[in-house]
Enzyme design. Structure first.
Site, PDB file in Angstrom:
ATOM      1  NE  ARG A 274      -3.506  -2.266   2.791  1.00 47.64           N
ATOM      2  CZ  ARG A 274      -3.215  -3.402   3.414  1.00 47.64           C
ATOM      3  NH1 ARG A 274      -2.019  -3.543   3.985  1.00 47.64           N
ATOM      4  NH2 ARG A 274      -4.094  -4.385   3.495  1.00 47.64           N
TER       5      ARG A 274
ATOM      6  CE  LYS B 279      -6.549  -1.238   4.768  1.00 43.82           C
ATOM      7  NZ  LYS B 279      -7.854  -1.507   4.113  1.00 43.82           N
TER       8      LYS B 279
ATOM      9  CG  HIS C 126      -4.783   0.486  -3.847  1.00 41.19           C
ATOM     10  ND1 HIS C 126      -4.062   0.274  -2.685  1.00 41.19           N
ATOM     11  CD2 HIS C 126      -5.783  -0.434  -3.844  1.00 41.19           C
ATOM     12  CE1 HIS C 126      -4.603  -0.723  -2.007  1.00 41.19           C
ATOM     13  NE2 HIS C 126      -5.649  -1.171  -2.684  1.00 41.19           N
TER      14      HIS C 126
ATOM     15  NE  ARG D 153      -2.787  -3.957  -1.099  1.00 43.37           N
ATOM     16  CZ  ARG D 153      -2.250  -4.733  -0.169  1.00 43.37           C
ATOM     17  NH1 ARG D 153      -0.932  -4.842  -0.103  1.00 43.37           N
ATOM     18  NH2 ARG D 153      -3.008  -5.388   0.690  1.00 43.37           N
TER      19      ARG D 153
ATOM     20  CG  HIS E  17      -5.650  -9.377   1.564  1.00 42.48           C
ATOM     21  ND1 HIS E  17      -5.842  -9.823   0.274  1.00 42.48           N
ATOM     22  CD2 HIS E  17      -5.586  -8.021   1.464  1.00 42.48           C
ATOM     23  CE1 HIS E  17      -5.880  -8.804  -0.558  1.00 42.48           C
ATOM     24  NE2 HIS E  17      -5.715  -7.702   0.136  1.00 42.48           N
TER      25      HIS E  17
ATOM     26  CE1 TYR F 289      -6.035  -8.068  -6.786  1.00 39.12           C
ATOM     27  CE2 TYR F 289      -6.058  -9.131  -4.645  1.00 39.12           C
ATOM     28  CZ  TYR F 289      -5.955  -7.995  -5.412  1.00 39.12           C
ATOM     29  OH  TYR F 289      -5.787  -6.774  -4.808  1.00 39.12           O
TER      30      TYR F 289
END
Length: 318
Positions: free
Chosen positions: A170, A196, A264, A267, A290, A299
């Site tokens: 990110r 995150k 982004h 990514r 994730h 994806y």
């Protein structure tokens, strides 16, 4: 930020005190990012402000326990009338439900109406990755040869673009790396980033990316101390994400890329291209940071769509 709630659009009550405690838990115990905490704060205040007007008085904990699903639906309809889309409305409900769970966990009452109402359906939108060739070109300094910018700035931007695509970071993760945390040529091939929820993860870095960062560091006119941020702005301060976004806008024009080509998107490109070359979902999940595999699975749909297009264009009977 979480100690007080200034400028409340409704009268302060026992609910307000619990709101402060909830936000403090999000920030200090669950270690959510300041932006996420602020978004949750805003969402909860919007809901409570609506209820104050809807019920015609202050919103105490007792009032919260008594609200009906119809009151929640009225809130959703009100937000819809303001032009709020399904995704924003779902996020708003998620923040408010988090506050409700906090109240129940703390023994301050159960707001059952929030759980009884379904969140709005969201149309599925797939990420839009770039073609591999275009993603690589973004890190080519020669693409911007006509710009009147200092060589170190061009080298910096190329290094950041290469890092976003080459490591799937990110933009906030890339710009928070400190000099001592990044390898030098021939000395290391991985970095640890904070994602995150302040969760650290290790990700490999290609030697080409390491070389580009080294070229930038050699040209940078500002001292890059071990504990200082690696990427600097024009005046020596921290590099702003907005600068990289503007750089991408210029590169889009130079390369004829669509508006979906954002930092982004690099990514997304990292994940999609790994998958198309045989990478397994669990490994890609780890590399992207994730929390859930279901987030990574999107994806597979991009890759399937890509394969179908190849089939339709190449198969003689398609």
């Amino acid at each position: 930020m979480t100690d007080t709630l200034p400028d409340l659009p409704f009268a302060a009550t026992d609910t307000t005190r619990e709101l402060v405690g909830w936000l403090s838990e999000l920030e200090h115990e669950r270690r959510m990012s300041p932006k996420t905490v602020e978004a949750y704060r805003r969402d909860a205040l919007q809901f409570l402000s609506f209820l104050a007007e809807h019920v015609g008085g202050s919103v105490s904990l007792g009032i919260l326990e008594k609200i009906k699903p119809a009151d929640v639906r009225a809130f959703m309809a009100s937000r819809r009338s303001e032009g709020i889309g399904s995704r924003s409305l779902m996020r708003s409900l998620a923040g408010t439900r988090s506050f409700a769970r906090y109240l129940e966990k703390s023994g301050k009452g159960k707001v059952g109406a929030l759980a009884a109402v379904r969140a709005p359906k969201i149309g599925k939108t797939l990420p839009k990755p770039l073609a591999a060739g275009a993603a690589k070109q973004l890190a080519d300094v020669d693409i911007r040869a006509g710009e009147t910018r200092e060589p170190w700035v061009l080298a910096r931007d190329a290094a950041v673009m290469a890092l976003l695509y080459g490591a799937g970071l990110r933009i906030s993760e890339a710009l928070s790396i400190r000099r001592s945390e990044f390898p030098t040529p021939g000395k290391g091939d991985a970095i640890t980033v904070i994602g995150k929820g302040n969760k650290p993860r290790m990700t490999p870095v290609l030697s080409q990316v390491v070389d580009l960062v080294a070229e930038y560091a050699a040209l940078c006119p500002y001292p890059l101390g071990p504990n200082e941020l690696l990427f600097r702005g024009a005046r020596g301060g921290p590099l702003s994400p907005r600068i990289i976004q503007l750089t991408m806008e210029r590169l889009r024009g130079a390369l004829g890329l669509p508006d979906s080509a954002t930092p982004h998107a690099l990514r997304h490109s990292f994940a999609t291209h790994l998958l198309s070359r045989g990478g397994d979902l669990r490994s890609i999940q780890e590399l992207l940071g994730h929390a859930s595999l279901s987030t990574t699975q999107i994806y597979t749909e991009i890759d399937s769509d890509h394969l179908l297009k190849i089939y339709e264009s190449a198969h003689p009977r398609a």
